[in-house]
Design an enzyme around this catalytic site. Structure first.
Site, PDB file in Angstrom:
ATOM      1  N   SER A   1      23.099  17.541   7.188  1.00 38.48           N
ATOM      2  CA  SER A   1      22.219  16.392   6.985  1.00 38.48           C
ATOM      3  C   SER A   1      22.981  15.220   6.389  1.00 38.48           C
ATOM      4  O   SER A   1      23.964  15.411   5.647  1.00 38.48           O
ATOM      5  CB  SER A   1      21.113  16.832   6.021  1.00 38.48           C
ATOM      6  OG  SER A   1      20.425  15.710   5.553  1.00 38.48           O
TER       7      SER A   1
ATOM      8  N   TYR B   1      17.831  21.510  -2.105  1.00 37.53           N
ATOM      9  CA  TYR B   1      17.909  21.530  -0.636  1.00 37.53           C
ATOM     10  C   TYR B   1      19.206  20.860  -0.175  1.00 37.53           C
ATOM     11  O   TYR B   1      19.966  21.428   0.611  1.00 37.53           O
ATOM     12  CB  TYR B   1      16.699  20.814  -0.017  1.00 37.53           C
ATOM     13  CG  TYR B   1      16.915  20.504   1.446  1.00 37.53           C
ATOM     14  CD1 TYR B   1      16.871  21.511   2.395  1.00 37.53           C
ATOM     15  CD2 TYR B   1      17.220  19.203   1.873  1.00 37.53           C
ATOM     16  CE1 TYR B   1      17.112  21.244   3.744  1.00 37.53           C
ATOM     17  CE2 TYR B   1      17.456  18.927   3.213  1.00 37.53           C
ATOM     18  CZ  TYR B   1      17.399  19.939   4.145  1.00 37.53           C
ATOM     19  OH  TYR B   1      17.653  19.666   5.469  1.00 37.53           O
TER      20      TYR B   1
ATOM     21  N   LYS C   1      22.937  22.300   1.861  1.00 34.64           N
ATOM     22  CA  LYS C   1      23.660  21.777   3.027  1.00 34.64           C
ATOM     23  C   LYS C   1      25.149  21.599   2.686  1.00 34.64           C
ATOM     24  O   LYS C   1      26.028  21.919   3.470  1.00 34.64           O
ATOM     25  CB  LYS C   1      23.048  20.455   3.498  1.00 34.64           C
ATOM     26  CG  LYS C   1      21.645  20.615   4.064  1.00 34.64           C
ATOM     27  CD  LYS C   1      21.634  21.511   5.297  1.00 34.64           C
ATOM     28  CE  LYS C   1      20.274  21.922   5.746  1.00 34.64           C
ATOM     29  NZ  LYS C   1      20.229  23.006   6.713  1.00 34.64           N
TER      30      LYS C   1
HETATM   31  N1  NAD Z   1      13.862  17.632  10.178  1.00 36.50           N
HETATM   32  C1  NAD Z   1      14.703  16.937   9.422  1.00 36.50           C
HETATM   33  O1  NAD Z   1      14.368  15.851   8.963  1.00 36.50           O
HETATM   34  C2  NAD Z   1      16.095  17.457   9.156  1.00 36.50           C
HETATM   35  C3  NAD Z   1      17.099  16.554   8.722  1.00 36.50           C
HETATM   36  C4  NAD Z   1      18.378  17.056   8.468  1.00 36.50           C
HETATM   37  C5  NAD Z   1      18.645  18.409   8.624  1.00 36.50           C
HETATM   38  N2  NAD Z   1      17.651  19.255   9.033  1.00 36.50           N
HETATM   39  C6  NAD Z   1      17.948  20.676   9.174  1.00 36.50           C
HETATM   40  O2  NAD Z   1      17.724  21.043  10.516  1.00 36.50           O
HETATM   41  C7  NAD Z   1      17.275  22.395  10.589  1.00 36.50           C
HETATM   42  C8  NAD Z   1      16.007  22.476  11.402  1.00 36.50           C
HETATM   43  O3  NAD Z   1      15.041  21.604  10.834  1.00 36.50           O
HETATM   44  P1  NAD Z   1      13.564  21.488  11.433  1.00 36.50           P
HETATM   45  O4  NAD Z   1      13.076  20.133  11.073  1.00 36.50           O
HETATM   46  O5  NAD Z   1      13.565  21.905  12.847  1.00 36.50           O
HETATM   47  O6  NAD Z   1      12.831  22.551  10.517  1.00 36.50           O
HETATM   48  P2  NAD Z   1      11.660  23.591  10.869  1.00 36.50           P
HETATM   49  O7  NAD Z   1      11.112  24.086   9.584  1.00 36.50           O
HETATM   50  O8  NAD Z   1      10.729  22.996  11.859  1.00 36.50           O
HETATM   51  O9  NAD Z   1      12.479  24.768  11.591  1.00 36.50           O
HETATM   52  C9  NAD Z   1      13.145  25.777  10.880  1.00 36.50           C
HETATM   53  C10 NAD Z   1      12.732  27.104  11.467  1.00 36.50           C
HETATM   54  O10 NAD Z   1      13.446  28.150  10.802  1.00 36.50           O
HETATM   55  C11 NAD Z   1      12.556  29.211  10.544  1.00 36.50           C
HETATM   56  N3  NAD Z   1      13.097  29.935   9.373  1.00 36.50           N
HETATM   57  C12 NAD Z   1      13.214  29.511   8.104  1.00 36.50           C
HETATM   58  N4  NAD Z   1      13.741  30.458   7.317  1.00 36.50           N
HETATM   59  C13 NAD Z   1      13.991  31.526   8.106  1.00 36.50           C
HETATM   60  C14 NAD Z   1      14.522  32.822   7.886  1.00 36.50           C
HETATM   61  N5  NAD Z   1      14.898  33.231   6.668  1.00 36.50           N
HETATM   62  N6  NAD Z   1      14.617  33.683   8.936  1.00 36.50           N
HETATM   63  C15 NAD Z   1      14.229  33.305  10.163  1.00 36.50           C
HETATM   64  N7  NAD Z   1      13.704  32.094  10.433  1.00 36.50           N
HETATM   65  C16 NAD Z   1      13.585  31.209   9.420  1.00 36.50           C
HETATM   66  C17 NAD Z   1      11.185  28.575  10.321  1.00 36.50           C
HETATM   67  O11 NAD Z   1      10.109  29.437  10.592  1.00 36.50           O
HETATM   68  C18 NAD Z   1      11.239  27.410  11.318  1.00 36.50           C
HETATM   69  O12 NAD Z   1      10.702  27.786  12.580  1.00 36.50           O
HETATM   70  C19 NAD Z   1      17.118  22.868   9.141  1.00 36.50           C
HETATM   71  O13 NAD Z   1      18.294  23.556   8.782  1.00 36.50           O
HETATM   72  C20 NAD Z   1      17.008  21.562   8.369  1.00 36.50           C
HETATM   73  O14 NAD Z   1      17.452  21.708   7.057  1.00 36.50           O
HETATM   74  C21 NAD Z   1      16.393  18.802   9.311  1.00 36.50           C
END
Ligand code: NAD
Length: 338
Positions: free
Chosen positions: A125, A150, A154
């Protein structure tokens, strides 16, 4: 070629599964459904005509991760999205975040290091940059002390991968996302935040459908053109495509070092008011909002220098903020009409 997508039923993961399947990859998803639903599989199937394999398991369970790799010993690459991602919650429950985001990563890498070679893509991120001194932000801008557990997961995640890649057959790409927004144009998949959305765009669309009374704009006295905070909003479909390109780069051994880092953004900063105006334009609705004082921990501006992603990765964001807002709006209306 089989690819494991962890968190593949989540927001960014599901869009990436679609792009992977469109490129002919066989996908197996791991998700524990902690922030998603199995219905997402139907959306992916409707778009691509193919249902990905799905293993419901929790990556915090080491034995389950081991069993998974015994069963799927032909996985050639891993895209690791699974994580907890709510900044505020991470401040209240740091151990939940360290346990989920760090132990999952370690268990995956422990399995991958036993393979003759492995390709690993990590969801990082732009929070790692904090308030960067120079805009737009390049990948060599210093990583700053994390402002939340959080954010720290990362940074630590990036370090764990870098240290491990040095001494194993794992090659990795760290993708630092700016602000992912929007939904698939088919309106079959999109963002499904639980409870009150933490991010601007789902809050706007939920206000648009009347689920929230009004939007609070935190800070109108930032040193930006209109006084509101500036971010780089990247369409989730563009973001998803970058993952396919990054994976292909590793699988075809085009990477220049064991660990490469790329910013994924549009390169254009948009203020909160610009996002609101984009929503109003595409939805033909007036959005109720009020100005509030700045929120602690928020930065003034962050937008990406995308030269490295454009020239070395060979990827460029193509979709506009208006396109992202229009798709997010259509998605919100569909979700609420059910
Ligand atoms: N959306 C944002 O703004 C953003 C920005 C920067 C980075 N990210 C990173 O991108 C990645 C995806 O983000 P997103 O927005 O799609 O999030 P999201 O919550 O929609 O998707 C994450 C998925 O991982 C699953 N999950 C969580 N813990 C788990 C575990 N222990 N075992 C199995 N499954 C598990 C959840 O059920 C979910 O479906 C994450 O790592 C997040 O930190 C997101």
């Amino acid at each position: 070629m089989k690819v494991l997508v962890t968190g593949g039923l989540g927001f960014i993961g599901s869009h990436t599964v679609v792009e992977l399947q469109n490129e002919g990859f066989e996908v197996v998803i791991i998700d524990n459904l902690s922030n998603s639903s199995e219905d997402v599989l139907k959306g992916i199937t409707t778009i691509t005509g193919k249902t990905p394999l799905f293993e419901k398991l929790d990556l915090r369970e080491k034995a389950s991760v081991q069993d998974f790799f015994k069963k799927h010993n032909d996985v050639a690459g891993v895209i690791h999205f699974a994580a907890s991602k709510a900044v505020g919650e991470s401040v209240e429950q740091p151990l939940l975040y360290y346990e989920n985001n760090i132990s999952s990563l370690i268990y995956l890498l422990q399995e991958l290091q036993q393979k003759p070679e492995a390709s690993f893509i990590f969801s990082s991120s732009c929070t790692v940059y904090g308030q960067a001194e120079k805009m737009p932000i390049t990948e060599d801008a210093p990583v700053q002390v994390a402002m939340s557990p959080y954010g720290n997961t990362k940074q630590i995640g990036e370090e764990i991968i870098t240290d491990t890649a040095k001494v194993t057959n794992i090659n990795a790409i760290l993708l630092r996302y700016f602000n992912p927004v929007g939904a698939h144009k088919s309106v079959e998949i999109g963002e499904l935040p639980l409870g009150v959305p933490q991010n601007l765009v789902p809050f706007i669309t939920q206000t648009g459908v009347g689920l929230r009374q009004e939007l609070s704009v935190f800070g109108d006295d930032y040193p930006t053109p209109d006084g509101t905070a500036v971010r780089d909003y990247i369409h989730v479909v563009d973001l998803a495509k970058a993952h396919v390109i990054a994976l292909q780069r590793l699988l075809s051994k085009k990477n220049l070092s064991k660990v490469e880092t790329f910013n994924l953004g549009t390169g254009k900063g948009s203020s909160v008011l610009e996002v609101i105006h984009s929503f109003e334009k595409v939805s033909d609705k007036k959005l109720p909002y009020k100005m509030m004082p700045r929120r602690e921990g928020d930065i003034t501006e962050a937008y990406a220098n995308t030269d490295k992603a454009n020239n070395i990765l060979g990827w460029k964001a193509e979709l506009s903020l208006d396109e992202a807002m229009a798709s997010a709006w259509k998605w919100e209306q569909k979700v609420r009409s059910k």
